[in-house]
Design a protein around this motif. Structure first.
Motif, PDB file in Angstrom:
ATOM      1  N   ASP A 136       0.832  -1.071   0.041  1.00 30.65           N
ATOM      2  CA  ASP A 136      -0.084   0.003  -0.042  1.00 30.65           C
ATOM      3  C   ASP A 136       0.818   1.172  -0.121  1.00 30.65           C
ATOM      4  OD1 ASP A 136      -1.964   1.850   0.235  1.00 30.65           O
ATOM      5  OD2 ASP A 136      -2.535   1.393   2.078  1.00 30.65           O
ATOM      6  N   GLY A 137       1.325   1.518  -1.202  1.00 34.61           N
ATOM      7  CA  GLY A 137       2.290   2.567  -1.413  1.00 34.61           C
ATOM      8  C   GLY A 137       3.627   2.320  -0.674  1.00 34.61           C
ATOM      9  N   ASP A 138       4.063   3.124   0.315  1.00 36.31           N
ATOM     10  CA  ASP A 138       5.384   2.718   0.857  1.00 36.31           C
ATOM     11  C   ASP A 138       5.102   1.835   2.150  1.00 36.31           C
ATOM     12  OD1 ASP A 138       4.437   4.708   2.475  1.00 36.31           O
ATOM     13  OD2 ASP A 138       6.384   5.870   2.584  1.00 36.31           O
ATOM     14  N   LYS A 139       3.896   1.356   2.241  1.00 37.90           N
ATOM     15  CA  LYS A 139       3.686   0.540   3.548  1.00 37.90           C
ATOM     16  C   LYS A 139       3.045  -0.983   3.047  1.00 37.90           C
ATOM     17  CE  LYS A 139       2.040   4.698   5.973  1.00 37.90           C
ATOM     18  NZ  LYS A 139       0.787   5.335   6.560  1.00 37.90           N
ATOM     19  N   THR A 140       3.021  -1.645   3.840  1.00 35.77           N
ATOM     20  CA  THR A 140       2.556  -3.112   3.564  1.00 35.77           C
ATOM     21  C   THR A 140       1.434  -3.260   4.651  1.00 35.77           C
ATOM     22  OG1 THR A 140       4.577  -4.083   3.054  1.00 35.77           O
ATOM     23  CG2 THR A 140       3.010  -5.631   3.555  1.00 35.77           C
ATOM     24  N   VAL A 141       0.271  -3.924   4.196  1.00 35.10           N
ATOM     25  CA  VAL A 141      -0.690  -4.381   5.029  1.00 35.10           C
ATOM     26  C   VAL A 141      -0.440  -5.898   5.145  1.00 35.10           C
ATOM     27  CG1 VAL A 141      -3.376  -4.666   5.148  1.00 35.10           C
ATOM     28  CG2 VAL A 141      -2.260  -2.720   4.065  1.00 35.10           C
ATOM     29  N   ILE A 142      -0.611  -6.231   6.305  1.00 36.01           N
ATOM     30  CA  ILE A 142      -0.354  -7.474   6.920  1.00 36.01           C
ATOM     31  C   ILE A 142      -1.443  -7.970   7.555  1.00 36.01           C
ATOM     32  CG2 ILE A 142       0.954  -9.277   8.274  1.00 36.01           C
ATOM     33  CD1 ILE A 142       2.997  -7.111   8.832  1.00 36.01           C
ATOM     34  N   THR A 143      -2.125  -9.119   7.145  1.00 31.82           N
ATOM     35  CA  THR A 143      -3.391  -9.698   7.387  1.00 31.82           C
ATOM     36  C   THR A 143      -3.095 -11.077   7.871  1.00 31.82           C
ATOM     37  OG1 THR A 143      -5.045  -8.540   5.884  1.00 31.82           O
ATOM     38  CG2 THR A 143      -5.905 -10.456   6.952  1.00 31.82           C
ATOM     39  N   GLN A 144      -3.490 -11.568   9.151  1.00 33.66           N
ATOM     40  CA  GLN A 144      -3.372 -12.725   9.831  1.00 33.66           C
ATOM     41  C   GLN A 144      -4.575 -13.304  10.172  1.00 33.66           C
ATOM     42  OE1 GLN A 144      -0.420 -13.357  13.312  1.00 33.66           O
ATOM     43  NE2 GLN A 144      -2.125 -13.141  14.201  1.00 33.66           N
ATOM     44  N   SER A 145      -4.711 -14.666   9.577  1.00 41.02           N
ATOM     45  CA  SER A 145      -5.940 -15.302   9.989  1.00 41.02           C
ATOM     46  C   SER A 145      -5.585 -16.766  10.549  1.00 41.02           C
ATOM     47  CB  SER A 145      -6.981 -15.392   8.578  1.00 41.02           C
ATOM     48  OG  SER A 145      -6.152 -16.040   7.492  1.00 41.02           O
ATOM     49  N   TYR A 146      -6.422 -17.266  11.219  1.00 39.95           N
ATOM     50  CA  TYR A 146      -6.095 -18.534  11.758  1.00 39.95           C
ATOM     51  C   TYR A 146      -7.731 -19.246  12.072  1.00 39.95           C
ATOM     52  CZ  TYR A 146      -4.139 -22.454  14.716  1.00 39.95           C
ATOM     53  OH  TYR A 146      -3.702 -23.690  15.414  1.00 39.95           O
ATOM     54  N   VAL A 147      -7.597 -20.305  11.251  1.00 41.73           N
ATOM     55  CA  VAL A 147      -8.997 -20.902  11.165  1.00 41.73           C
ATOM     56  C   VAL A 147      -8.746 -22.578  11.856  1.00 41.73           C
ATOM     57  CG1 VAL A 147     -10.610 -21.876   9.357  1.00 41.73           C
ATOM     58  CG2 VAL A 147      -9.592 -19.901   8.960  1.00 41.73           C
ATOM     59  N   VAL A 148      -9.627 -22.765  12.532  1.00 37.26           N
ATOM     60  CA  VAL A 148      -9.613 -23.899  13.358  1.00 37.26           C
ATOM     61  C   VAL A 148     -10.697 -24.854  13.085  1.00 37.26           C
ATOM     62  CG1 VAL A 148      -9.181 -24.765  15.848  1.00 37.26           C
ATOM     63  CG2 VAL A 148      -7.866 -22.941  15.055  1.00 37.26           C
ATOM     64  N   GLY A 149     -10.420 -26.175  12.967  1.00 32.06           N
ATOM     65  CA  GLY A 149     -11.831 -26.921  12.868  1.00 32.06           C
ATOM     66  C   GLY A 149     -11.640 -28.342  13.446  1.00 32.06           C
ATOM     67  N   GLY A 150     -12.523 -28.766  13.961  1.00 32.13           N
ATOM     68  CA  GLY A 150     -12.485 -30.336  14.759  1.00 32.13           C
ATOM     69  C   GLY A 150     -13.027 -30.290  16.075  1.00 32.13           C
TER      70      GLY A 150
END
Length: 175
Positions: free
Chosen positions: A126-140
């Protein structure tokens, strides 16, 4: 393991990002941060968890024992020097340098449950920046129920992402 579960509960509230969804058999959590660094700089930092992961959320009590073998099938592992053991936290299942890293594994106290977890970091310039998206999906199957564990897990993972961003920011100020 009880210590880790208690730590998860203690940290959940002030650090929680967003529990996206829960059901009887799983949950999904997600957090996004923006850092003033290139995707390449972020990816390089992301792949060195020993430098930013909180030691309190490790089996050995020392994040310096964490390693990440950056290849498909590579291990996000931890040495347990005091007992001459090892822990596999997760495996690399998908990586695109400077864009995305995905691991498969049940983290922390989830390791003792009959669950699968998918932890993904996506990086977007994003221009001179970085967007970090962290996701964690758990099932069981979770003996305590997915709803009971979603907020504590969200809190711990939110803390890790916050620590990653702080580590990236501290690296920028160095020559």
């Amino acid at each position: 393991m009880r210590y880790l579960a208690c730590s998860l509960l203690a940290l959940a509230s002030p650090l929680a990002a967003e529990v996206r969804s829960t059901s009887d058999i799983g949950f999904a959590v997600e957090k996004t941060v923006t850092v003033q660094a290139s995707p390449a700089q972020v990816f390089a930092a992301l792949t060195k968890p020993a430098l930013w992961w909180n030691s309190a959320h490790s089996w050995s009590g020392d994040a310096r024992n964490l390693t990440l073998d950056l290849r498909t099938g590579g291990c996000f592992c931890e040495r347990l020097p005091k007992v001459r053991g090892e822990v596999e936290h997760a495996r690399v299942v998908h990586l695109v340098p400077d864009q995305m890293l995905r691991l498969s594994g049940a983290l922390g106290p989830l390791q003792g449950e009959a669950v699968t977890g998918t932890l993904t970091w996506t990086l977007k310039r994003d221009g001179d920046k970085t967007v970090i998206t962290q996701s964690y999906v758990v099932g069981g199957y979770l003996r305590q129920g997915a709803k009971a564990l979603s907020a504590p897990v969200d809190g711990v993972l939110s803390e890790q992402l916050t620590r990653l961003a702080a580590y990236i920011d501290s690296r920028k100020s160095r020559p």
